[in-house]
Design an enzyme around this catalytic site. Structure first.
Site, mmCIF file in Angstrom:
data_model
loop_
_atom_site.group_PDB
_atom_site.id
_atom_site.type_symbol
_atom_site.label_atom_id
_atom_site.label_comp_id
_atom_site.label_asym_id
_atom_site.label_seq_id
_atom_site.Cartn_x
_atom_site.Cartn_y
_atom_site.Cartn_z
ATOM 1 N N CYS A 132 0.821 -1.218 0.000
ATOM 2 C CA CYS A 132 0.000 0.000 0.000
ATOM 3 C C CYS A 132 0.854 1.266 0.000
ATOM 4 O O CYS A 132 1.357 1.690 1.042
ATOM 5 C CB CYS A 132 -0.935 -0.011 1.208
ATOM 6 N N CYS A 135 -0.611 4.080 2.144
ATOM 7 C CA CYS A 135 -0.410 3.920 3.593
ATOM 8 C C CYS A 135 1.052 4.173 3.981
ATOM 9 O O CYS A 135 1.324 4.777 5.011
ATOM 10 C CB CYS A 135 -0.760 2.505 4.040
ATOM 11 N N ASP A 136 1.990 3.682 3.193
ATOM 12 C CA ASP A 136 3.384 3.638 3.632
ATOM 13 C C ASP A 136 4.342 4.538 2.839
ATOM 14 O O ASP A 136 5.513 4.653 3.205
ATOM 15 C CB ASP A 136 3.907 2.189 3.545
#
Ligand code: NDP
Length: 307
Positions: A132, A135-136
């Site tokens: 992701c 997300c990261d």
């Protein structure tokens, strides 16, 4: 007994909720482990009709949820553990231990990111290996990263990662991308992104704590080489979330639920919508469309049962 239970709160489930709620069926939705579904893991959605400037994926699904709630849909954050047929309907058992019975069900549990399945990947999950970018990505400011895959997700993730990373390399096992032309063009014209064609990642390399590189196998020359990187973003497709339906609802060999053109599964009263049954389109708008179809079929089914 509930009139209708909807498994999954992605765009398919939320659309089914809007329609069944407006039909006065007071649907109950179970979030599953990824509340809001895959749209919560994306940024700009540029192809959802009605948003000429694009819309953020998480905002789109949130608006859809609010719209369903406005008409009486109820949302429960929990995960279904088992699903079985009972007289007059179905019973779900949640991991919280609660049991819910319903006359009909719409399965919209979606699909989750696929992993490579190599042992070193497991070791470095969350320590440089991720599925992701949204997300990261911010963790890789000024660093060099690779994105694996050749579909729209890989293009989207690579483009997004250029906001943070100093260099993004797409590693793809073929010599052409399957991604849409417009998304390929964005990538191929981005000076921060380069592509390594015909290459498979056979091992993730690390120092025991963090990723330091990947080992690559060139599919045409069979040469093995090491490539230095700080992060590995996997964008190699998805697998449908159908494990709890095995042996109950018919599925194909990849685990996608089988539906007819009315979103019916093999079990009367059980319908499926969205990516859990879509092997072809897998778009936000098609997921929403099948959610609407499933909801209308639920209404018709209940009417036919004299409910
Ligand atoms: P896709 O299935 O389209 O692509 C997966 C990619 O990963 C392919 O290039 C495939 O290679 C590669 N791959 C699969 N398994 C492996 C493996 N084990 N090792 C190495 N590479 C592998 O998945 P996406 O998630 O990209 O897209 C899914 C759907 O969502 C599509 O319909 C897409 O159009 C849509 N989507 C749309 C977006 C948008 O319009 N904004 C954004 C993101 C997705 P190969 O090509 O060799 O098979």
């Amino acid at each position: 007994m509930e009139n209708v239970i909807i498994l999954g709160t992605g765009i398919a489930g939320c659309t089914a909720a809007i329609y069944t709620a407006r039909a006065n069926l007071s649907p109950l939705l179970i979030s599953g482990p990824e509340d809001g579904g895959q749209l919560t893991l994306t940024t700009d959605v540029e192809n959802f009709p009605g948003f000429p400037e694009g819309v953020q994926g998480p905002a789109l699904v949130e608006m859809c949820k609010k719209q369903a709630e406005k008409f009486g849909a109820r949302f429960k954050v929990d995960i279904a553990n088992s699903f079985r047929k009972i007289t007059g309907g179905f019973e779900l058992e949640l991991i919280s231990g609660e049991k819910i019975q319903a006359k009909t069900a719409i399965i919209s549990t979606g699909a989750s990111a696929r992993w490579l399945g190599i042992p070193s990947e497991e070791k470095y999950k969350g320590r440089g290996v991720t599925t992701c970018a949204v997300c990261d990505g911010a963790l890789f400011k000024g660093k060099e990263v690779v994105v694996i895959g050749g579909g729209d997700s890989a293009m989207e993730e690579a483009t997004f990662l250029t906001k943070f990373a100093s260099k993004v390399t797409i590693i793809h096992r073929k010599d052409t991308f399957r991604a849409s032309k417009i998304m390929q063009e964005k990538v191929l014209h981005n000076p921060t992104i380069s592509v390594m064609w015909d290459s498979e990642v056979v091992e993730i390399l690390g120092d025991g704590k963090r990723v330091t590189g990947v080992k690559l196998h060139h599919v045409k020359t069979s040469k093995i080489m090491e490539f230095k990187t700080d992060g590995v973003f996997l964008a190699i497709g998805h697998v449908p979330n159908t494990s709890i339906f095995k042996g109950v609802v018919d599925m194909n060999e990849q685990g996608y639920l089988k539906t007819d053109r009315f979103m019916k599964t093999n079990i009367p009263g059980v319908f499926a919508a969205g990516d859990v049954q879509d092997i072809r389109y897998r778009q936000a708008i098609t997921a929403a469309g099948t959610g609407c179809q499933a909801a209308m079929e639920v209404e018709k089914y209940l009417a036919e049962q004299g409910e």
